[in-house]
Design a protein around this motif. Structure first.
Motif, short mmCIF file in Angstrom:
data_model
loop_
_atom_site.label_atom_id
_atom_site.label_comp_id
_atom_site.label_asym_id
_atom_site.label_seq_id
_atom_site.Cartn_x
_atom_site.Cartn_y
_atom_site.Cartn_z
N GLU A 287 -9.59 -18.64 3.46
CA GLU A 287 -9.02 -17.29 3.46
C GLU A 287 -7.88 -17.22 4.45
O GLU A 287 -7.89 -17.89 5.49
CB GLU A 287 -10.08 -16.26 3.87
CG GLU A 287 -11.20 -16.11 2.90
CD GLU A 287 -12.14 -14.97 3.28
OE1 GLU A 287 -11.80 -14.15 4.15
OE2 GLU A 287 -13.24 -14.91 2.69
N ARG A 288 -6.90 -16.37 4.11
CA ARG A 288 -5.83 -16.06 5.05
C ARG A 288 -5.28 -14.69 4.71
O ARG A 288 -5.42 -14.21 3.58
CB ARG A 288 -4.74 -17.13 5.03
CG ARG A 288 -3.85 -17.11 3.83
CD ARG A 288 -2.73 -18.14 3.92
NE ARG A 288 -1.86 -18.07 2.78
CZ ARG A 288 -0.71 -17.39 2.74
NH1 ARG A 288 -0.28 -16.75 3.79
NH2 ARG A 288 0.01 -17.37 1.63
N ALA A 289 -4.66 -14.08 5.70
CA ALA A 289 -4.07 -12.76 5.50
C ALA A 289 -2.76 -12.89 4.73
O ALA A 289 -2.02 -13.87 4.90
CB ALA A 289 -3.81 -12.10 6.85
N VAL A 290 -2.50 -11.93 3.85
CA VAL A 290 -1.23 -11.85 3.12
C VAL A 290 -0.74 -10.40 3.18
O VAL A 290 -1.53 -9.48 3.42
CB VAL A 290 -1.36 -12.29 1.64
CG1 VAL A 290 -1.65 -13.77 1.52
CG2 VAL A 290 -2.40 -11.48 0.89
N GLN A 291 0.54 -10.23 2.96
CA GLN A 291 1.13 -8.90 2.87
C GLN A 291 1.48 -8.66 1.40
O GLN A 291 2.25 -9.41 0.81
CB GLN A 291 2.37 -8.79 3.75
CG GLN A 291 2.06 -8.84 5.24
CD GLN A 291 1.17 -7.69 5.68
OE1 GLN A 291 1.41 -6.53 5.35
NE2 GLN A 291 0.10 -8.01 6.40
N VAL A 292 0.89 -7.64 0.82
CA VAL A 292 1.09 -7.31 -0.58
C VAL A 292 2.15 -6.21 -0.67
O VAL A 292 2.01 -5.17 -0.03
CB VAL A 292 -0.23 -6.85 -1.23
CG1 VAL A 292 -0.01 -6.46 -2.69
CG2 VAL A 292 -1.30 -7.93 -1.10
N PRO A 293 3.22 -6.45 -1.45
CA PRO A 293 4.28 -5.45 -1.56
C PRO A 293 3.78 -4.14 -2.19
O PRO A 293 2.95 -4.15 -3.09
CB PRO A 293 5.31 -6.11 -2.48
CG PRO A 293 5.03 -7.57 -2.38
CD PRO A 293 3.55 -7.68 -2.17
N LEU A 294 4.32 -3.05 -1.67
CA LEU A 294 4.06 -1.73 -2.24
C LEU A 294 5.23 -1.34 -3.11
O LEU A 294 6.37 -1.77 -2.88
CB LEU A 294 3.89 -0.69 -1.13
CG LEU A 294 2.75 -0.94 -0.14
CD1 LEU A 294 2.76 0.13 0.95
CD2 LEU A 294 1.41 -0.98 -0.85
#
Length: 172
Positions: free
Chosen positions: A102-109
């Motif tokens: 697992e790793r953190a991601v930034q999901v576009p809005l």
């Protein structure tokens, strides 16, 4: 006749294995590219001790399933949202009998900012036949929804196809 067969073989060779199209669901609040015409499914799932509506679009190509699921929450509740995210994470690991990476991601809005999400990659034996499967998923909660974009396959698709899929995800 030989010319016709040669032409048909040429056209078959030219048909794209990944026929990307943008799918938007304004009611569920997402947009994503899928590599084939998707199927649509709606059902109630028991998550975090309660039945919740889940809407799924899935495209099958090259032995892989590319899917986006939107789970509707009864209200904008951070604690319930986290419970649903945790349940989805656990289900992915349980389905393959393994501990995922697992790793953190930034999901576009859609509006241009990003929301924090989780990327999960797991490989293991799935189903009663214990067939080797890889699951690559992004999970993100936003407002009254939790989204799970996932690729499930015996072997991971080419990286550029995964990048196209996950890179196109936008939530409201």
């Amino acid at each position: 006749m030989l010319r016709l067969l040669a032409c048909a073989a040429f056209l078959a060779a030219c048909s794209p294995a990944y026929n990307w199209r943008t799918v938007a669901d304004p009611a569920e609040g997402y947009e994503i590219d899928l590599p084939a015409k998707p199927t649509v499914d709606e059902r109630s799932v028991d998550i975090a001790g309660r039945p919740l509506p889940m809407h799924v679009r899935a495209a099958h190509t090259q032995g892989a399933v590319f899917a986006i699921a939107a789970i509707d929450l009864p209200r904008d509740d951070a604690q319930l949202q986290q419970s649903v995210i945790d349940a989805l994470r656990s289900a992915l690991a349980r389905n393959l009998g393994t501990s995922p990476l697992e790793r953190a991601v930034q999901v576009p809005l859609s509006a241009g900012a990003t929301a924090p999400g989780i990327e999960i990659v797991a490989t293991g034996a799935a189903g009663p036949a214990h067939e080797q499967r890889t699951i690559h998923a992004w999970i993100v909660g936003r407002g009254r929804h939790v989204y799970q974009a996932a690729i499930v396959a015996a072997h991971a698709p080419p990286q550029e196809q995964s990048d196209q899929f996950f890179g196109s995800l936008k939530v409201r």
